[in-house]
Design a protein around this motif. Structure first.
Motif, mmCIF file in Angstrom:
data_model
loop_
_atom_site.group_PDB
_atom_site.id
_atom_site.type_symbol
_atom_site.label_atom_id
_atom_site.label_comp_id
_atom_site.label_asym_id
_atom_site.label_seq_id
_atom_site.Cartn_x
_atom_site.Cartn_y
_atom_site.Cartn_z
ATOM 1 N N LEU A 115 0.885 -1.111 0.017
ATOM 2 C CA LEU A 115 0.003 0.017 -0.194
ATOM 3 C C LEU A 115 0.979 1.263 -0.056
ATOM 4 O O LEU A 115 0.586 2.295 -0.622
ATOM 5 C CB LEU A 115 -0.983 -0.064 1.370
ATOM 6 N N ALA A 116 2.056 1.109 0.643
ATOM 7 C CA ALA A 116 2.948 2.392 0.557
ATOM 8 C C ALA A 116 3.388 2.728 -0.640
ATOM 9 O O ALA A 116 3.652 3.809 -1.227
ATOM 10 C CB ALA A 116 4.322 2.206 1.881
ATOM 11 N N VAL A 117 3.888 1.516 -1.519
ATOM 12 C CA VAL A 117 4.270 1.575 -2.761
ATOM 13 C C VAL A 117 3.369 2.022 -3.774
ATOM 14 O O VAL A 117 3.455 3.102 -4.657
ATOM 15 C CB VAL A 117 4.705 0.134 -3.178
ATOM 16 N N SER A 118 2.062 1.736 -3.530
ATOM 17 C CA SER A 118 1.000 2.289 -4.252
ATOM 18 C C SER A 118 0.714 3.874 -4.005
ATOM 19 O O SER A 118 0.553 4.566 -4.804
ATOM 20 C CB SER A 118 -0.316 1.545 -4.130
ATOM 21 N N GLY A 119 0.724 4.082 -2.701
ATOM 22 C CA GLY A 119 0.710 5.440 -2.542
ATOM 23 C C GLY A 119 1.987 6.452 -2.873
ATOM 24 O O GLY A 119 1.427 7.582 -3.439
ATOM 25 N N LEU B 219 -3.624 2.693 -23.058
ATOM 26 C CA LEU B 219 -4.123 1.478 -22.661
ATOM 27 C C LEU B 219 -3.089 0.624 -22.378
ATOM 28 O O LEU B 219 -3.152 -0.344 -21.362
ATOM 29 C CB LEU B 219 -4.880 0.844 -23.803
ATOM 30 N N LEU B 220 -1.887 0.784 -22.784
ATOM 31 C CA LEU B 220 -0.747 -0.194 -22.657
ATOM 32 C C LEU B 220 -0.494 0.069 -20.975
ATOM 33 O O LEU B 220 -0.388 -0.721 -20.336
ATOM 34 C CB LEU B 220 0.502 -0.043 -23.319
ATOM 35 N N ALA B 221 -0.304 1.525 -20.863
ATOM 36 C CA ALA B 221 0.057 1.959 -19.386
ATOM 37 C C ALA B 221 -1.464 1.423 -18.310
ATOM 38 O O ALA B 221 -1.105 0.712 -17.432
ATOM 39 C CB ALA B 221 -0.011 3.472 -19.391
ATOM 40 N N GLY B 222 -2.444 1.444 -18.766
ATOM 41 C CA GLY B 222 -3.556 1.071 -18.195
ATOM 42 C C GLY B 222 -3.493 -0.436 -17.797
ATOM 43 O O GLY B 222 -3.979 -0.837 -16.708
ATOM 44 N N VAL B 223 -3.223 -1.323 -18.733
ATOM 45 C CA VAL B 223 -3.178 -2.628 -18.629
ATOM 46 C C VAL B 223 -2.017 -3.038 -17.702
ATOM 47 O O VAL B 223 -2.276 -3.800 -16.707
ATOM 48 C CB VAL B 223 -2.965 -3.251 -20.175
ATOM 49 N N LEU B 224 -0.896 -2.661 -17.826
ATOM 50 C CA LEU B 224 0.030 -2.927 -16.812
ATOM 51 C C LEU B 224 -0.191 -2.207 -15.268
ATOM 52 O O LEU B 224 0.129 -3.022 -14.320
ATOM 53 C CB LEU B 224 1.515 -2.192 -17.437
ATOM 54 N N PHE B 225 -0.627 -1.298 -15.235
ATOM 55 C CA PHE B 225 -1.129 -0.553 -14.061
ATOM 56 C C PHE B 225 -2.209 -1.568 -13.333
ATOM 57 O O PHE B 225 -2.136 -1.695 -12.271
ATOM 58 C CB PHE B 225 -1.613 0.954 -14.033
ATOM 59 N N GLY B 226 -3.140 -2.173 -14.135
ATOM 60 C CA GLY B 226 -4.301 -2.506 -13.715
ATOM 61 C C GLY B 226 -3.708 -4.076 -13.041
ATOM 62 O O GLY B 226 -4.311 -4.488 -12.232
ATOM 63 N N MET B 227 -2.961 -4.652 -13.675
ATOM 64 C CA MET B 227 -2.358 -6.026 -13.339
ATOM 65 C C MET B 227 -1.735 -5.721 -11.937
ATOM 66 O O MET B 227 -1.589 -6.577 -11.319
ATOM 67 C CB MET B 227 -1.372 -6.627 -14.450
ATOM 68 N N ALA B 228 -0.823 -4.654 -11.998
ATOM 69 C CA ALA B 228 -0.160 -4.483 -10.655
ATOM 70 C C ALA B 228 -0.919 -3.882 -9.395
ATOM 71 O O ALA B 228 -0.829 -4.401 -8.428
ATOM 72 C CB ALA B 228 0.719 -3.503 -10.951
ATOM 73 N N SER B 229 -2.114 -3.076 -9.659
ATOM 74 C CA SER B 229 -3.120 -2.731 -8.776
ATOM 75 C C SER B 229 -3.729 -3.642 -8.088
ATOM 76 O O SER B 229 -4.140 -3.625 -6.818
ATOM 77 C CB SER B 229 -3.781 -1.403 -9.368
ATOM 78 N N THR B 230 -4.090 -4.758 -8.769
ATOM 79 C CA THR B 230 -4.781 -5.756 -8.157
ATOM 80 C C THR B 230 -3.885 -6.560 -7.123
ATOM 81 O O THR B 230 -4.597 -6.765 -5.798
ATOM 82 C CB THR B 230 -5.122 -7.018 -9.055
ATOM 83 N N VAL B 231 -2.775 -6.615 -7.153
ATOM 84 C CA VAL B 231 -1.969 -7.097 -5.979
ATOM 85 C C VAL B 231 -1.405 -6.331 -5.103
ATOM 86 O O VAL B 231 -1.418 -6.362 -3.706
ATOM 87 C CB VAL B 231 -0.704 -7.881 -6.956
ATOM 88 N N LEU B 232 -1.270 -4.941 -5.495
ATOM 89 C CA LEU B 232 -0.446 -4.111 -4.708
ATOM 90 C C LEU B 232 -1.405 -3.007 -3.825
ATOM 91 O O LEU B 232 -1.206 -2.374 -3.182
ATOM 92 C CB LEU B 232 0.492 -3.092 -5.667
#
Length: 772
Positions: A478-482, A723-736
């Motif tokens: 959560l700190a990394v996401s913040g 969309l490239l950025a959104g897909v990568l961010f979306g994959m990471a935000s689920t976990v992070l």
């Protein structure tokens, strides 16, 4: 032996009906695809689009009825212009959208379409200078510096029956406009010309003024042959004025169309050259083929025989989507075409979900069982809730695009909606029919490894050996996401978001040059033309893009002339002009669409899961939106309507990925019991179980987006980047973000996880999504 024991098992009807449905869907799609031509938007086939807004007049209010009457007048004008396949439609209460394919001169189109065309016929009282009195005084077109004092109008454009351009061979070969009057107009014309014929020769009162939009276009004097009092009989007249061919035809179109019931104002104008549209079609088609081939190779490498069948279903999905669009009469625009290509990559998601579930079910089989049909059926059954939830969230975003957006972005929403529905038919019906047939083959039953789901897969095996416990460091994630979120917000605050002309108003013109021109020379040329503050950029295909808040048609020509000094032959490839009022309205609608997306996702996920999980999913989605927006702010890329389409697609994709994980958490938590510790373990287990699906689906989408970014040119570069950025961010935000936040929020509600659900509750809750 009892009768019950002697009965033979009835064959299952479901596979037969499923096969018949799939066959009917493919046959209908082939019929529409082969018999119905696609309807291309102007950004793909070239032409001009003008959006007019009606205004209140002196005697009429600009309501829906007045706008409809204005629409009919405009339709007559456009028909008289001879444009091939024009399109006119009312948008809202006061707007009219006019599409003119093939028209590359927006000045001419706006002048003819948008003029009020108030045509009146006046007796001339005298020739005099303007005196400011009650009588109407206008310049005399036949005598520069002189004016005509006019009497009240004797006729109006409503009295005109027909108007046509005529070559007058008896008057030096000049063009005139021949008029014929209807009904009482014939008598009024005879009366006004008869009164004028009674005046002495040479007197200004012997003339009749024909006025169009407060300008005297002609003021012919009555010849000696016209009898006093009787006037010109037969209800005909001619407008002279030294017209050329085109000018006479345009004037005839205006007069024949009649006067608009209320004034209109051009609030938006777009022009796209045919070469730019053709390049976009070729680039999108090439990106679709390359992306589909790369996705097919990847899926076949991972899932072998079932991957081959999924590729066939994917090709049929493309056929079904295309056929549905042409059957509905949807207009294919550039963003819509990009959405169609993107949906091909997303369509593999449901197949991957089912195949990964089948792998898990096959691993649980008894050692002696080798039949894959049972695990495949369970895989389809258990993947259904995740497929439904993820597709509904994408449909919510697509629906918001349709209701809140305008123009090409609305077409993107339609295309994305059709693609989502077609992907479910492709994966859950066609893939299953093909897979059921293939798994019945004796060769496959003897060699289950051919199917591609008889092993756990390398990624799953690696994760099973390592078994990382991600939720032990949930506060770190959560700190990394913040920190990433703070970086994005800083970019928006420091660099600012470069809004496109759709949201700020102004004009954007893309010039094509026969010789390469660097940005500095182009900027100097535009500055020398009188626009030092205009934003001048180089497009990805070498064109020059000029954006300014106030750029008239004459100014646009000055800029074009200035660029010819360095660029040789200069052509206008794209021309967009948005009024300030429309720009602010579109900006407000964009914010409303994003707000509605957040609210709709929160409401839906709260129903399907608990509010804590819904809050975590929506928070991750908002973070992804801000991260993409911050990236564009740091890079200085424009945020236009196409960017909005990409952003709302990111909304759907982000929640899509999170829902798949949350669906597995719900299932794992039921099996593990309740409690904070068990929830964290369930989250870890769900993430590890869904990582293969996330990677495989993400790779399919990334293949298509990378091809779009590389081949789509400047018009699709920003769309693909977002969309490239959104897909990568979306994959990471689920976990992070989403998963750790869900655990933290659930930890603050100990009463919600204190008791373990009973087996009955588990059975009742399975598939309903009411409990976690």
């Amino acid at each position: 032996m009892s009768s019950r024991m002697s009965r033979k098992p009835r064959p299952r009807r479901a596979p037969l009906w499923r096969a018949l449905f799939a066959l009917a869907a493919v046959a209908a799609s082939l019929y529409f695809a082969l018999t119905t031509p696609p309807r291309l938007g102007l950004d793909l086939r070239g032409g001009t689009q003008i959006v007019l807004e009606t205004r209140n007049g002196p005697t009429a209010r600009a309501d829906a009825a007045a706008t409809d009457r204005a629409l009919e007048v405009l339709r007559q004008r456009v028909d008289a212009l001879g444009v091939s396949e024009p399109s006119l439609a009312r948008s809202g209460e006061r707007r009219i959208v006019v599409e003119l394919p093939g028209v590359q001169d927006p000045r001419k189109a706006a002048e003819v379409v948008g003029r009020t065309a108030q045509l009146t016929f006046h007796p001339v009282l005298a020739a005099s200078a303007p005196d400011g009195g009650a009588a109407r005084t206008l310049p005399d077109p036949g005598a520069p510096g002189q004016h005509l004092r006019l009497g009240p109008p004797a006729l109006t454009g409503k009295d005109v029956k027909d108007a046509r351009a005529v070559l007058d061979t008896q008057a030096g070969g000049g063009w005139t406009v021949a008029l014929s009057f209807r009904g009482g107009g014939e008598k009024s014309w005879a009366r006004v010309t008869g009164e004028a014929a009674c005046a002495a020769p040479g007197d200004a009162a012997r003339r009749v003024a024909i006025v169009l939009d407060d300008r005297v276009v002609s003021a012919p004097a009555m010849q000696r042959s016209v009898p006093c009092r009787s006037g010109i009989q037969g209800g005909s007249a001619r407008i002279t004025g030294g017209f050329g061919d085109a000018e006479a035809r345009d004037l005839a179109a205006l007069v024949k169309g009649g006067a608009l019931p209320v004034p209109v104002e051009v609030v938006e104008q777009r022009t796209v050259g045919p070469t730019l549209g053709a390049e976009a079609i070729r680039a999108s088609a090439a990106a679709a083929v390359i992306g589909l081939v790369c996705t097919a190779v990847f899926v076949v490498a991972v899932y072998r025989l079932l991957g081959v069948l999924a590729t066939v279903a994917l090709a049929l999905y493309g056929l079904i989507s295309y056929a549905a669009l042409v059957a509905l009469g949807a207009t294919l625009t550039l963003p819509g075409l990009a959405g169609f290509v993107l949906a091909i990559g997303m369509a593999v998601d449901a197949n991957v979900l089912v195949f990964e579930r089948t792998r898990e079910e096959y691993a649980r089989r008894p050692a002696a069982a080798s039949d894959l049909r049972g695990p495949l059926g369970k895989g389809f059954g258990k993947a259904w809730s995740a497929v439904a939830d993820s597709n509904v969230t994408t449909l919510l975003a697509a629906g918001l695009l349709f209701f809140f957006a305008t123009g090409p972005v609305k077409g993107f929403g339609v295309t994305l909606s059709v693609g989502v529905v077609a992907s479910m038919v492709s994966a859950l019906v066609i893939t299953r029919v093909l897979a059921d047939w293939a798994l019945r083959r004796p060769g496959v039953r003897r060699r289950p490894w051919l199917a591609g789901v008889a092993s756990a897969g390398r990624v799953r095996a690696f994760l099973a050996r390592r078994g990382p416990r991600l939720m032990r460091r949930r506060r770190t994630w959560l700190a990394v996401s913040g920190a990433l979120l703070a970086l994005a917000v800083t970019g928006i605050g420091v660099r600012g978001l470069q809004l496109g002309v759709e949201f700020t108003g102004g004009r954007l013109v893309e010039y094509g040059t026969s010789r390469p021109v660097d940005a500095e020379r182009a900027r100097a040329a535009v500055g020398d033309a009188g626009f030092p503050r205009a934003v001048v950029q180089k497009a990805g295909n070498g064109d020059v893009v000029v954006r300014s808040g106030d750029l008239s048609d004459r100014d646009q020509q000055r800029v074009k002339t200035a660029l010819e000094t360095y660029g040789g032959t200069v052509t206008v490839e794209r021309d967009e002009r948005i009024g300030p009022s429309l720009g602010s309205e579109l900006r407000d609608k964009a914010l409303l669409a994003l707000g509605a997306a957040v609210a709709a996702q929160l409401l839906y996920l709260s129903v399907r899961f608990r509010w804590t999980f819904a809050t975590a999913a929506v928070a991750a989605m908002v973070q992804d939106v801000l991260l993409v927006t911050g990236l564009f702010a740091w890079l200085g890329r424009p945020a236009d309507s196409v960017f909005l389409a990409a952003l709302l697609t990111v909304v759907g994709y982000s929640v899509n990925d999170t829902v798949v994980v949350f669906d597995r958490i719900r299932e794992s938590h039921r099996l593990a019991g309740a409690g904070r510790a068990s929830l964290a373990s369930a989250v870890d287990s769900a993430i590890l179980q869904t990582v293969p699906r996330t990677l495989n689906t993400g790779m399919g989408v990334l293949f298509v987006l990378t091809a779009l970014a590389a081949l789509g040119g400047d018009s699709l570069a920003d769309f693909s980047l977002a969309l490239l950025a959104g897909v990568l961010f979306g994959m990471a935000s689920t976990v992070l973000t989403a998963a750790p936040l869900a655990v933290v929020l659930e930890g603050r509600r100990p009463e919600a996880v204190a008791a373990s659900p009973t087996p009955r509750a588990e059975k009742a809750g399975r598939g309903s999504g009411a409990v976690v």
